[in-house]
Design a protein around this motif. Structure first.
Motif, mmCIF file in Angstrom:
data_model
loop_
_atom_site.group_PDB
_atom_site.id
_atom_site.type_symbol
_atom_site.label_atom_id
_atom_site.label_comp_id
_atom_site.label_asym_id
_atom_site.label_seq_id
_atom_site.Cartn_x
_atom_site.Cartn_y
_atom_site.Cartn_z
ATOM 1 N N ARG A 6 32.977 41.774 35.045
ATOM 2 C CA ARG A 6 34.078 41.357 34.177
ATOM 3 C C ARG A 6 35.399 41.905 34.692
ATOM 4 O O ARG A 6 36.405 41.195 34.725
ATOM 5 C CB ARG A 6 33.834 41.835 32.744
ATOM 6 C CG ARG A 6 34.978 41.495 31.798
ATOM 7 C CD ARG A 6 34.820 42.112 30.426
ATOM 8 N NE ARG A 6 36.049 41.950 29.679
ATOM 9 C CZ ARG A 6 36.283 42.516 28.504
ATOM 10 N NH1 ARG A 6 35.359 43.292 27.929
ATOM 11 N NH2 ARG A 6 37.443 42.321 27.878
ATOM 12 N N ARG A 7 35.408 43.188 35.097
ATOM 13 C CA ARG A 7 36.658 43.780 35.588
ATOM 14 C C ARG A 7 37.174 43.043 36.814
ATOM 15 O O ARG A 7 38.402 42.843 36.957
ATOM 16 C CB ARG A 7 36.423 45.269 35.915
ATOM 17 C CG ARG A 7 37.576 45.940 36.646
ATOM 18 C CD ARG A 7 38.868 45.918 35.827
ATOM 19 N NE ARG A 7 39.998 46.424 36.598
ATOM 20 C CZ ARG A 7 40.775 45.674 37.369
ATOM 21 N NH1 ARG A 7 40.565 44.349 37.493
ATOM 22 N NH2 ARG A 7 41.788 46.212 38.021
ATOM 23 N N ALA A 39 37.641 45.847 30.220
ATOM 24 C CA ALA A 39 36.208 45.817 30.551
ATOM 25 C C ALA A 39 35.537 47.161 30.326
ATOM 26 O O ALA A 39 34.311 47.232 30.187
ATOM 27 C CB ALA A 39 36.024 45.385 32.000
ATOM 28 N N ARG A 91 36.839 39.963 37.431
ATOM 29 C CA ARG A 91 37.318 38.626 37.035
ATOM 30 C C ARG A 91 38.682 38.667 36.370
ATOM 31 O O ARG A 91 39.357 37.649 36.271
ATOM 32 C CB ARG A 91 36.319 37.966 36.078
ATOM 33 C CG ARG A 91 35.000 37.566 36.685
ATOM 34 C CD ARG A 91 34.248 36.618 35.758
ATOM 35 N NE ARG A 91 34.032 37.192 34.432
ATOM 36 C CZ ARG A 91 32.947 37.888 34.073
ATOM 37 N NH1 ARG A 91 31.985 38.095 34.965
ATOM 38 N NH2 ARG A 91 32.819 38.356 32.850
ATOM 39 N N GLU A 92 39.061 39.829 35.864
ATOM 40 C CA GLU A 92 40.294 39.896 35.085
ATOM 41 C C GLU A 92 41.097 41.152 35.453
ATOM 42 O O GLU A 92 40.557 42.136 35.932
ATOM 43 C CB GLU A 92 39.975 39.919 33.583
ATOM 44 C CG GLU A 92 39.119 41.090 33.144
ATOM 45 C CD GLU A 92 38.652 40.993 31.702
ATOM 46 O OE1 GLU A 92 38.420 39.867 31.226
ATOM 47 O OE2 GLU A 92 38.525 42.052 31.064
ATOM 48 N N SER A 133 28.028 45.495 23.783
ATOM 49 C CA SER A 133 28.082 44.042 23.865
ATOM 50 C C SER A 133 26.664 43.507 24.072
ATOM 51 O O SER A 133 25.705 44.275 24.143
ATOM 52 C CB SER A 133 28.979 43.607 25.023
ATOM 53 O OG SER A 133 28.359 43.901 26.267
ATOM 54 N N PRO A 186 27.435 44.368 34.759
ATOM 55 C CA PRO A 186 28.174 43.310 34.050
ATOM 56 C C PRO A 186 29.617 43.694 33.745
ATOM 57 O O PRO A 186 30.518 42.855 33.815
ATOM 58 C CB PRO A 186 27.359 43.116 32.762
ATOM 59 C CG PRO A 186 25.981 43.575 33.116
ATOM 60 C CD PRO A 186 26.201 44.737 34.031
ATOM 61 N N ALA A 187 29.835 44.951 33.386
ATOM 62 C CA ALA A 187 31.207 45.400 33.113
ATOM 63 C C ALA A 187 32.051 45.349 34.380
ATOM 64 O O ALA A 187 33.233 44.972 34.340
ATOM 65 C CB ALA A 187 31.187 46.811 32.532
#
Length: 252
Positions: free
Chosen positions: A171-172, A76, A174-175, A103, A167-168
């Motif tokens: 994402r981090r 991310a 989530r994963e 992105s 947003p980054a």
């Protein structure tokens, strides 16, 4: 490629002759952030040269450890490592290359546009940190790795990247599993600044400034407890995880 040099009052830029306008843009941003830091910290760093690279290959050739750093960083955050800082040089992708690296999510372009100011902030904060050896010794490198979350985070927070990182961060979260606290080396470029952000919100910006200019001899837990007015480490961690969730929740 014809390399030329552009000059501002405090900085120089080496760049392709076709990137003169981009170099002026970067120099203006560096002069602006230097003025802000000059008002906030005892001293800044002048006579720094910024070298603008047109692609990641050229940037990697300037520092062979950079590809390793990309691999060791959480996915991310990888795109937001667009340069590196030496004692008297900043190596960074050109504004056009940084924009191409972005992105489509909100904030990505803005965050990448602040790459050079963030690198300079990190350099100045390291210079103001009384517990970092002045010489680039193995001992200093070990300290920089151990405290990467503080040094990376402070540079990116003072440059203004954190407000664009939602947003980054989402994402981090989530994963990649649950991030450690304080963030480890893998998460330092993205999540380190959120610790500084939380401290500034709870204790004020002067406390954040004081925090980033010392390395507590007893380590991160003692440093954080002291910075957050003696609050137990477990409570600081809980506040930080809630802060991450709020930031991620506002990603849209």
């Amino acid at each position: 490629m014809a390399w030329v040099e552009s000059i501002s009052p405090s900085f120089r830029a080496r760049h392709d002759s076709a990137d003169a306008d981009a170099a002026e843009q970067v120099l203006d941003a560096l002069e602006s952030i230097r003025q802000e830091l000059d008002d906030a910290l005892p001293w800044t760093v002048a006579e720094v040269t910024v070298v603008l690279h047109r692609d990641a290959v050229s940037l990697s050739l300037s520092n062979p450890t950079l590809p390793v750093r990309w691999l060791l960083t959480a996915p991310a955050a990888r795109r937001y490592i667009g340069g590196w800082a030496g004692s008297r040089e900043l190596h960074v992708l050109t504004p056009a290359a940084l924009e191409a690296r972005a992105s489509n999510v909100p904030g990505s372009r803005e965050m990448l546009a602040l790459t050079a100011p963030a690198l300079y902030c990190r350099r100045v904060i390291a210079e103001n940190n009384r517990d970092l050896p002045r010489a680039l010794t193995p001992g200093r490198l070990r300290l920089e790795l151990r405290w990467a979350w503080l040094l990376e985070g402070a540079g990116r927070w003072f440059a203004g990247q954190t407000e664009h990182a939602r947003p980054a961060i989402a994402r981090r979260l989530r994963e990649g599993g649950r991030p450690s606290f304080p963030p480890g080396l893998r998460d330092a470029p993205l999540l380190g600044s959120t610790v500084i952000d939380l401290l500034a919100r709870q204790e004020g910006e002067p406390a954040a400034l004081q925090f980033v200019t010392r390395l507590h001899p007893q380590g991160a837990r003692a440093a954080l407890s002291k910075a957050f007015a003696g609050k137990p480490f477990v409570h600081i961690e809980g506040d930080w995880r809630s802060h991450l969730s709020r930031l991620a929740g506002g990603a849209g």
